[in-house]
Design an enzyme around this catalytic site. Structure first.
Site, PDB file in Angstrom:
ATOM      1  N   ASP A 193      -7.814   1.582  -0.384  1.00  0.00           N
ATOM      2  CA  ASP A 193      -7.107   0.318  -0.575  1.00  0.00           C
ATOM      3  C   ASP A 193      -7.869  -0.635  -1.482  1.00  0.00           C
ATOM      4  OD1 ASP A 193      -5.226   1.342   1.085  1.00  0.00           O
ATOM      5  OD2 ASP A 193      -5.140  -0.377   2.426  1.00  0.00           O
TER       6      ASP A 193
ATOM      7  N   CYS B 154     -15.525   0.375   4.834  1.00  0.00           N
ATOM      8  CA  CYS B 154     -16.169  -0.925   4.570  1.00  0.00           C
ATOM      9  C   CYS B 154     -16.494  -1.655   5.876  1.00  0.00           C
ATOM     10  CB  CYS B 154     -15.289  -1.770   3.664  1.00  0.00           C
ATOM     11  SG  CYS B 154     -15.027  -0.999   2.055  1.00  0.00           S
TER      12      CYS B 154
ATOM     13  N   CYS C 196     -10.621   5.257   6.712  1.00  0.00           N
ATOM     14  CA  CYS C 196      -9.863   4.336   5.870  1.00  0.00           C
ATOM     15  C   CYS C 196      -8.414   4.181   6.343  1.00  0.00           C
ATOM     16  CB  CYS C 196      -9.952   4.704   4.400  1.00  0.00           C
ATOM     17  SG  CYS C 196     -11.686   4.764   3.846  1.00  0.00           S
ATOM     18  N   ASP C 197      -7.778   3.206   5.753  1.00  0.00           N
ATOM     19  CA  ASP C 197      -6.663   2.501   6.352  1.00  0.00           C
ATOM     20  C   ASP C 197      -5.473   3.336   6.815  1.00  0.00           C
ATOM     21  OD1 ASP C 197      -8.430   0.854   5.040  1.00  0.00           O
ATOM     22  OD2 ASP C 197      -6.960  -0.676   4.663  1.00  0.00           O
ATOM     23  N   LYS C 198      -4.735   3.932   5.909  1.00  0.00           N
ATOM     24  CA  LYS C 198      -3.492   4.602   6.272  1.00  0.00           C
ATOM     25  C   LYS C 198      -3.705   6.009   6.787  1.00  0.00           C
ATOM     26  CE  LYS C 198      -2.500   1.091   4.752  1.00  0.00           C
ATOM     27  NZ  LYS C 198      -3.835   1.103   4.274  1.00  0.00           N
TER      28      LYS C 198
ATOM     29  N   GLU D 259      -1.014  -5.087   0.132  1.00  0.00           N
ATOM     30  CA  GLU D 259      -1.958  -6.004   0.747  1.00  0.00           C
ATOM     31  C   GLU D 259      -2.257  -7.159  -0.205  1.00  0.00           C
ATOM     32  OE1 GLU D 259      -4.568  -3.289   3.829  1.00  0.00           O
ATOM     33  OE2 GLU D 259      -5.444  -3.837   1.896  1.00  0.00           O
TER      34      GLU D 259
ATOM     35  N   SER E  13      -4.998  -7.455   3.819  1.00  0.00           N
ATOM     36  CA  SER E  13      -6.122  -6.585   4.141  1.00  0.00           C
ATOM     37  C   SER E  13      -6.794  -7.105   5.394  1.00  0.00           C
ATOM     38  CB  SER E  13      -7.114  -6.583   2.985  1.00  0.00           C
ATOM     39  OG  SER E  13      -8.354  -6.053   3.382  1.00  0.00           O
TER      40      SER E  13
END
Length: 554
Positions: A80, A193, A121-123, A444, A470
């Site tokens: 992202d 992160c 990580c995100d998705k 985002e 985000s």
């Protein structure tokens, strides 16, 4: 228990399938064991994924130690941060559905008996979990772990500070040399992160919901304990397979409520709402946004990790991690400790003997940051189906705010105005046509929120969007407005200068516009053309539901 892999490994009629498996180098002894799919998002482009080859090899070792045969298959994964601020971000949330569908495809086509999901990580995390719950197959999540915090000017920093530094540079508050120092030091290691952003939120919530082993959310990516955890995940999946414990035995109404309580205590990313809605939908327990407020209203917020505060994931790890948070929540009866987990034991068994030791990172339920949770759902005449704010990252003076709307029909137009100094104290920036359908893909909005923070406007300017934020965003950043503008939502009828009132303590957001005036505006409204007309994103735009339904596909 009948193993699904026996459709491939037993009987004369499946000899052709076995011949192809032998072509892959498998032995008869390996085919006689349960076949465990290891879904790895390893790639060379995502910091959170570059170490997943090591994690995958450790999982394989654990599976073999416990008597199974590991088989690695790949998954895509979008970073992202790299996709931020350009057309690439339109693909991020949408990729969650591709990931879920591809995991289902590889599992069903190859008759895996169980899955070890190796995301970061995100998705990627929710996409893999959605697939496991959809198929109701034994599954364990083991992520690649969080990044260590960086160091700039003697202070711990993470990616949110990098984006805010861009805003500071645009405002002339720092120079190019200082910007370069941030650029080269905020992300010092592999891993997701290091703040309580979406990736770490979901990896922590996988622990809370029970589909991951203790430590999954917080053991640093660079720690040897992360490799050991991966081996234990490989062993754990064999225990689940042998005892026929499936994904829906772990993820159900009870555990989803536990995850929501942990979400409120940790102060997770507002994106966690989208993903928990989607996971609950796959589990056959559709969530209503009112349930989230119900749990938020009674669950204390115990953590202020970046961007809400100065602590990072390594600090949460050293304070006892998610299990310490769950232990504290259990002490106040905020969670159901009878829920079964991927360890094969209950939540209560897992937290036995764990207690808080570092109150600067995890506060006790007796002295929380706030009596209610880190996420709040707001309703009003421009968000009739709800919207989401990360309350724990909002400055106290912005919990209530009234100001004029500054209206933009895209993120790009808004960020140009912010960088040009056209947004001033008191404004309410409205960014629309960035929802799941209108975006498409619900980008985002880290660039505008970080620009505002970097320009020291985060305590005087609010931002409302039918897109999303985000986990690194902070300030009065209200997203997921539903219905979105592209679905006829009232946010599409807001005009420049309309007065908007935000009242987070009372869960309200309204424009000072009458229903009669909205009806007049609707009668002359001209909807913009779709921004993407070709490729799979155009199909996604036609099939996606609204944010209050988790932005799942019809």
């Amino acid at each position: 228990m009948t193993l699904r892999s026996r459709y491939l490994t037993e009987g004369a009629e499946t000899a052709p399938q076995r011949s192809l498996l032998y072509a892959c180098g498998f032995t008869k002894e390996e085919l006689d064991r349960p076949l465990i799919g290891i879904v790895s998002a390893h790639s060379d482009i995502v910091p959170g994924h570059i170490n997943l080859d090591k994690i995958t090899e450790a999982v394989k070792a654990g599976v073999r130690l416990a008597g199974g045969t590991p088989i690695m298959v790949p998954s895509i994964g979008v970073c992202d941060g790299i996709a931020m601020g350009h057309v690439g971000m339109k693909y991020s949330l949408a990729s969650r559905e591709l990931i879920a569908d591809s995991v289902e495809t590889m599992t069903m086509a190859h008759c895996f008996d169980g899955l070890v999901l190796v995301p970061n990580c995100d998705k990627i995390v929710p996409g893999m979990v959605m697939a496991a719950v959809r198929m109701n197959i034994p599954a364990v999540v083991v992520s690649g772990g969080p990044m260590m915090a960086g160091l700039v000017g003697g202070c711990e920093v993470s990616l949110s500070k990098m984006f805010e530094a861009v805003g500071a540079r645009k405002a002339g508050m720092i120079d190019d040399k200082e910007l370069l120092e941030y650029e080269q030091n905020v992300c010092p290691t592999c891993g997701s992160c290091s703040g309580m952003y979406t990736a770490n939120s979901m990896n922590c919530l996988c622990e809370a919901i029970g589909i991951a082993l203790p430590g999954n959310g917080t053991i640093p990516a660079v720690a040897s304990a992360r490799i050991a955890l991966a081996k234990h995940a490989g062993m754990a999946i064999m225990n689940l397979v042998n005892n026929d414990i499936k994904a829906r035995d772990i993820i159900n109404e009870k555990s989803i409520r536990n995850a929501l309580a942990c979400d409120m205590a940790l102060g997770c990313s507002s994106n966690s709402v989208l993903h928990l809605l989607a996971i609950a939908n796959e589990a056959g327990f559709p969530l209503d946004l009112s349930i989230i407020n119900e749990i938020s209203a009674k669950t204390p917020n115990l953590c202020h990790l970046a961007p809400a505060g100065p602590t990072h994931m390594q600090d949460l790890y050293h304070a006892g991690g998610v299990q310490a948070v769950l232990s504290e929540l259990a002490r106040g009866n905020y969670i159901d400790t009878s829920a079964i987990t991927a360890t094969g034991k209950s939540v209560g068994d897992n937290i036995q003997g764990i207690s808080l030791t570092k109150f600067d990172t995890i506060r006790s339920i007796d002295e929380p940051y706030s009596a209610n949770g880190g996420i709040a759902i707001l309703w009003g005449n421009i968000a009739k189906n709800g919207c989401v704010v990360k309350r724990s990252a909002v400055a106290p003076e912005m919990l209530t705010h009234t100001g004029p709307a500054r209206v933009f029909d895209s993120e790009d137009d808004a960020i140009s105005a912010i960088y040009a100094g056209k947004i001033v104290d008191g404004d309410v920036v409205v960014i629309r046509y960035e929802g799941p359908k209108g975006g498409p893909g619900m980008r985002e909005m880290l660039n505008p929120t970080s620009a505002l923070a970097g320009m020291k406007l985060d305590k005087s300017v609010a931002l409302i969007t039918d897109g999303r934020f985000s986990g690194a965003s902070r300030g009065a950043s209200i997203g997921h407005v539903a219905p979105e503008a592209a679905m006829g939502g009232e946010i599409g009828l807001v005009q420049e200068g309309d007065i908007i009132t935000i009242d987070i303590p009372n869960n309200a957001v309204n424009a000072q516009v009458t229903e009669e005036e909205f009806a007049r505006r609707r009668a002359v409204q001209v909807m913009p053309e779709p921004k993407i007309k070709t490729g799979w994103l155009s199909r996604y735009a036609r099939m996606v539901t609204s944010a209050d339904k988790g932005a799942v596909l019809k």
